[in-house]
Design an enzyme around this catalytic site. Structure first.
Site, mmCIF file in Angstrom:
data_model
loop_
_atom_site.group_PDB
_atom_site.id
_atom_site.type_symbol
_atom_site.label_atom_id
_atom_site.label_comp_id
_atom_site.label_asym_id
_atom_site.label_seq_id
_atom_site.Cartn_x
_atom_site.Cartn_y
_atom_site.Cartn_z
ATOM 1 N N ASP A 66 0.829 -1.193 0.000
ATOM 2 C CA ASP A 66 0.000 0.000 0.000
ATOM 3 C C ASP A 66 0.872 1.255 0.000
ATOM 4 O O ASP A 66 1.634 1.488 0.939
ATOM 5 C CB ASP A 66 -0.890 -0.047 1.241
ATOM 6 N N THR A 99 -3.053 5.656 -4.480
ATOM 7 C CA THR A 99 -1.957 6.428 -3.890
ATOM 8 C C THR A 99 -0.650 6.206 -4.633
ATOM 9 O O THR A 99 0.088 7.150 -4.874
ATOM 10 C CB THR A 99 -1.758 6.079 -2.401
ATOM 11 N N THR A 100 -0.373 4.962 -4.996
ATOM 12 C CA THR A 100 0.879 4.692 -5.705
ATOM 13 C C THR A 100 0.865 5.392 -7.060
ATOM 14 O O THR A 100 1.860 5.990 -7.482
ATOM 15 C CB THR A 100 1.067 3.175 -5.894
ATOM 16 N N ASP A 392 -9.323 0.096 0.998
ATOM 17 C CA ASP A 392 -9.270 0.656 -0.357
ATOM 18 C C ASP A 392 -10.494 0.221 -1.155
ATOM 19 O O ASP A 392 -11.134 1.028 -1.822
ATOM 20 C CB ASP A 392 -8.004 0.173 -1.097
HETATM 21 P P1 ADP Z 1 -2.607 2.308 -6.377
HETATM 22 O O1 ADP Z 1 -2.024 2.564 -5.020
HETATM 23 O O2 ADP Z 1 -2.290 3.413 -7.319
HETATM 24 O O3 ADP Z 1 -4.038 1.941 -6.331
HETATM 25 P P2 ADP Z 1 -2.156 -0.431 -7.120
HETATM 26 O O4 ADP Z 1 -0.955 -1.229 -6.749
HETATM 27 O O5 ADP Z 1 -3.433 -0.746 -6.465
HETATM 28 O O6 ADP Z 1 -1.771 1.081 -6.935
HETATM 29 O O7 ADP Z 1 -2.322 -0.572 -8.693
HETATM 30 C C1 ADP Z 1 -3.347 0.060 -9.391
HETATM 31 C C2 ADP Z 1 -3.153 -0.136 -10.873
HETATM 32 O O8 ADP Z 1 -3.231 -1.506 -11.207
HETATM 33 C C3 ADP Z 1 -4.236 0.569 -11.661
HETATM 34 O O9 ADP Z 1 -3.651 1.244 -12.742
HETATM 35 C C4 ADP Z 1 -5.120 -0.578 -12.133
HETATM 36 O O10 ADP Z 1 -5.787 -0.281 -13.351
HETATM 37 C C5 ADP Z 1 -4.111 -1.670 -12.298
HETATM 38 N N1 ADP Z 1 -4.730 -3.001 -12.275
HETATM 39 C C6 ADP Z 1 -5.430 -3.569 -11.265
HETATM 40 N N2 ADP Z 1 -5.875 -4.799 -11.605
HETATM 41 C C7 ADP Z 1 -5.421 -5.045 -12.848
HETATM 42 C C8 ADP Z 1 -5.514 -6.149 -13.764
HETATM 43 N N3 ADP Z 1 -6.192 -7.258 -13.429
HETATM 44 N N4 ADP Z 1 -4.917 -6.027 -14.946
HETATM 45 C C9 ADP Z 1 -4.238 -4.914 -15.283
HETATM 46 N N5 ADP Z 1 -4.098 -3.841 -14.467
HETATM 47 C C10 ADP Z 1 -4.676 -3.902 -13.286
HETATM 48 MG MG MG Z 2 -4.945 0.290 -5.521
#
Ligand code: ADP
Ligand code: MG
Length: 557
Positions: A66, A99-100, A392
Site C-alpha cells: 500500500d 496512492t501509488t 481501499d
Molecule cells: P494504487 O495505489 O495506485 O491503487 P495499485 O498497486 O493498487 O496502486 O495498482 C493500481 C493499478 O493496477 C491501476 O492502474 C489498475 O488499473 C491496475 N490493475 C489492477 N488490476 C489489474 C488487472 N487485473 N490487470 C491490469 N491492471 C490492473
Molecule cells: Mg490500488
C-alpha cells in the site's frame, strides 16, 4: 536567521553553519529528493507489484503493498520529500485508493520537468503548462468515463476486485468482493433527489485473528470485543436499554480527600463506607435510568461491578472509544459523561447478544442501522494487510456508488488521456506547449510501470497500447498476466473516475509545489546526505541525497 528588506532587496542574515542553495541547484536538489521518494513505491504498482517490508526503529515489521502506508512509515526527514508523502495522504483521504499511481505520476512529472529546466525553460512556464494539462486531463476524464447504475452489482464487484488485485486480499477475493459490495450497499441511502449516498460513518471494519479469511462476515450493527465485568451478569439482553459512558464508574480521588489522616480504625471504616455509598448511588442512578446494559469507555470499580450485577445490569468496561462512538451512531444514543445526571434520555433501545465462540457482543439498533465487516485472518500480519486492501476496496466501491462513473484500468485511461493531452498541446503556444507534452508523457508512466512490474518490455507495451488507442480503442489496456493489449473494461478491470481525477490533480499540484522553490536556506548542513530510507528498498540513485536537510529548514522563500 532574520530577514529585513533594504531598498527592496531582501537581506538575509544566516548563521555560521547554515547553508544556502539557489535557483537551479535548489530545484535539482529538491527534485532529486522528491523523485527518490516517488520512485521507491513504483515497484509496488499494479497486480504484479511487489510488497515492501518496513522495519521501524523498534523492530516492528509491516509487510505491505500500500503506497500511503509505505510512505508514511518511511520516516522521511526531508521537507521536499515530505511533500510527496503528502500527495499520498491527500489521495488516501480524498479517494482511498490510487496512492501509488498519484505518487508515481508526481515523480515522473518532476523527472520530465528537470529535463525542461535543463533546456532553460523557466519554472513558471512549466508550472503553467502543467496546470493547463492537468485541467485538460480532468476534463477528458469526464469525457471518457462510463456512467454506471450505482446498484449494478457486477460493476461494483469489478471495481472492488480491481482494487484488491495484487494485495493480500486477492487470495480470498471471491468472499471479500461480495462482502465489500454488500457492506457498502448496507449503508447506502437513496436521497430524495434519487442520488445514492454511501454513509461510511455507519460502517465499521473489525479485525480478528485466529480464523481463516473465508470466515469473514458482514453483521448488522456493531461489535464490542470485550467480556462482561462480572460473571453473574446477563450475557444476552434482547430488550436492551443501552447506556454509553465515557467516564469511569469509580470514585475519583478528587471526590474524597486525596490525603487522609486516619487516627482510628473507625475512621477508616467510615471512609470505606462513604466510598461504597457513593458507588451505590452511582449504580442506583444508572438503574433508575432504565439501563440494563452499560458500555463504559473507562474503568468500573470492583464494588460497582458487584452492585451492577445485583441489579441485573450487563456492564462492560474499557470499551474502545471508536466502538463506543460507533454504537452511539447505530443506536442513536448519546454518550454520557456525568453519571449523576444520567436519565432515561441517555438510554437507547436495541439488542445485545453474546457470541461465546468469538467472545464478543453483537449490538443492534431497532431500525437495523449500521453494519460491521468482521474481517478474519490467521495472524496479525495477514489481517493488517487485508485491512488496508479492504479499506481501499470499500472506498472505491463507495466512490463508484456516489459518483456513478468508472474508467477502464490497466493503463487504458492513462494512454487515452496522454493522447488527448498531446493533441491539446498543439493548440498551446509558447514554452508551455513543451510542458503540456511532458505532462502527457508522464501519464504514460502508469502502463509502463505496470508492464515493467509484470516483467514485460515497457517500451513494446506502450507502443502497442498507443497504436490501439490511435485506432479508436479507448479501453485498450494491459493484461498484466498475458502481456496482451485487451479491452480492460470488458475484462472487468475498472476503476472509479473520481480516484483518477484526484490522482492527476494531486500529482501535478505536488510537482508544481516542488518546482516553485528556488531558494533553500537551511540552518544545518545541506550536503550531509543521510539516506535513512533503507527499510523501504533503495530509492533509485538520488544525487544530492535525502535527509540532508532534516530538522533544520530555516525557511523557504
Ligand atoms: P494504487 O495505489 O495506485 O491503487 P495499485 O498497486 O493498487 O496502486 O495498482 C493500481 C493499478 O493496477 C491501476 O492502474 C489498475 O488499473 C491496475 N490493475 C489492477 N488490476 C489489474 C488487472 N487485473 N490487470 C491490469 N491492471 C490492473
Ligand atoms: Mg490500488
Amino acid at each position: 536567521m532574520s530577514q529585513q528588506r533594504m531598498q527592496g532587496q531582501p537581506m538575509i542574515i544566516l548563521g555560521d553553519d547554515s547553508q544556502r542553495m539557489k535557483d537551479k541547484d535548489a530545484q535539482s536538489h529538491n527534485i532529486s529528493a522528491a523523485r527518490a521518494v516517488a520512485e521507491s513505491v513504483r515497484s509496488t504498482l499494479g497486480p504484479k507489484g511487489m510488497d515492501k517490508m518496513l522495519v521501524d526503529s523498534l523492530g516492528d515489521v509491516t509487510v505491505t503493498n500500500d503506497g500511503v502506508t509505505i510512505l508514511t512509515e518511511m520516516d522521511i526527514d526531508n521537507p521536499t520529500a515530505e511533500m510527496i508523502v503528502e500527495v499520498a495522504e491527500a489521495q488516501e483521504d480524498e479517494a482511498g485508493d490510487g496512492t501509488t499511481t498519484a505518487v508515481a505520476i508526481a515523480g515522473e512529472l518532476l523527472k520530465n520537468a528537470e529535463d525542461l529546466l535543463e533546456q532553460d525553460i523557466h519554472p513558471t512556464s512549466i508550472i503553467r503548462g502543467f496546470n493547463m494539462a492537468s485541467k485538460k486531463a480532468k476534463d477528458e476524464i469526464g469525457e471518457i468515463a462510463t456512467s454506471v447504475d450505482p446498484s449494478d452489482e457486477e460493476i461494483l464487484k469489478s471495481v472492488a476486485e480491481t482494487s484488491m488485485t495484487g494485495k493480500g486480499a486477492e487470495l480470498n477475493k471471491d468472499v471479500l468482493v461480495d462482502l465489500v459490495v454488500e457492506a457498502i450497499q448496507a449503508v447506502t441511502i437513496e436521497a430524495e433527489d434519487g442520488s445514492h449516498v454511501p454513509d461510511l460513518e455507519f460502517l465499521k471494519l473489525h479485525t480478528q485473528t485466529g480464523r481463516s479469511v473465508s470466515e469473514s462476515d458482514l453483521l448488522t450493527g456493531g461489535i464490542i470485543d470485550k467480556d462482561a465485568v462480572h460473571s453473574d451478569m446477563p450475557s444476552t439482553v434482547d430488550d436492551a436499554n443501552v447506556l454509553l459512558l465515557d467516564t469511569p464508574i469509580e470514585v475519583e480521588e478528587t471526590e474524597t480527600d486525596a490525603q487522609l489522616n486516619l487516627d482510628s480504625p473507625d475512621q477508616l471504616q467510615d471512609f470505606i463506607e462513604q466510598e461504597e455509598e457513593r458507588l451505590k448511588e452511582m449504580v442506583q442512578t444508572i438503574a433508575d435510568s432504565g439501563a440494563n446494559v452499560v458500555f463504559c469507555q473507562k474503568g468500573i470499580d470492583d464494588m460497582a461491578q458487584h452492585y451492577l450485577a445485583k441489579e441485573g445490569i450487563l456492564a462492560v468496561r474499557r470499551v474502545k472509544k471508536s466502538d463506543i462512538e460507533f454504537v452511539s451512531e447505530i443506536l442513536g444514543a448519546r454518550i454520557a459523561s456525568d453519571i449523576d445526571s444520567v436519565t432515561s434520555e441517555d438510554v437507547a433501545s436495541g439488542s445485545v447478544r453474546r457470541d461465546e465462540d468469538d467472545e464478543m457482543f453483537y449490538v443492534e439498533g431497532e431500525d437495523g442501522h449500521g453494519a460491521t465487516l468482521l474481517l478474519r485472518g490467521s495472524t496479525n500480519h495477514v489481517v493488517d494487510e487485508l485491512e488496508r486492501g479492504i479499506n481501499d476496496a470499500l472506498d472505491v466501491v463507495a466512490s463508484t456508488v456516489a459518483d456513478g462513473r468508472v474508467l477502464a484500468g490497466g493503463g487504458a485511461t492513462e494512454v487515452e488521456l496522454a493522447g488527448r493531452v498531446r493533441d491539446y498541446a498543439d493548440s498551446v503556444s509558447g514554452r508551455e506547449q513543451l510542458a503540456v507534452e511532458a505532462f502527457a508523457d508522464s501519464l504514460e508512466l502508469v502502463p509502463r510501470v505496470l508492464a515493467e512490474n509484470a516483467g514485460l518490455d515497457s517500451i513494446d507495451t506502450l507502443v502497442d497500447l498507443r497504436a490501439a488507442h490511435e485506432n479508436g480503442d479507448e479501453h485498450a489496456g494491459l493484461n498484466v498476466y498475458s502481456g496482451d493489449v485487451v479491452d480492460t473494461f470488458e475484462a472487468g478491470v475498472v476503476e472509479p473516475a473520481h480516484a483518477k481525477e484526484q490522482a492527476v490533480s494531486s500529482a501535478s499540484e505536488a510537482a508544481n509545489l516542488v518546482m516553485k522553490i528556488d531558494d533553500i536556506i537551511a540552518a544545518g548542513d545541506l550536503s550531509t546526505a543521510g539516506g535513512e530510507e533503507e527499510g523501504a528498498g533503495g530509492p533509485g540513485g538520488a544525487p544530492g541525497g535525502m535527509g540532508g536537510m532534516g530538522g533544520g529548514m530555516g525557511g523557504m522563500m
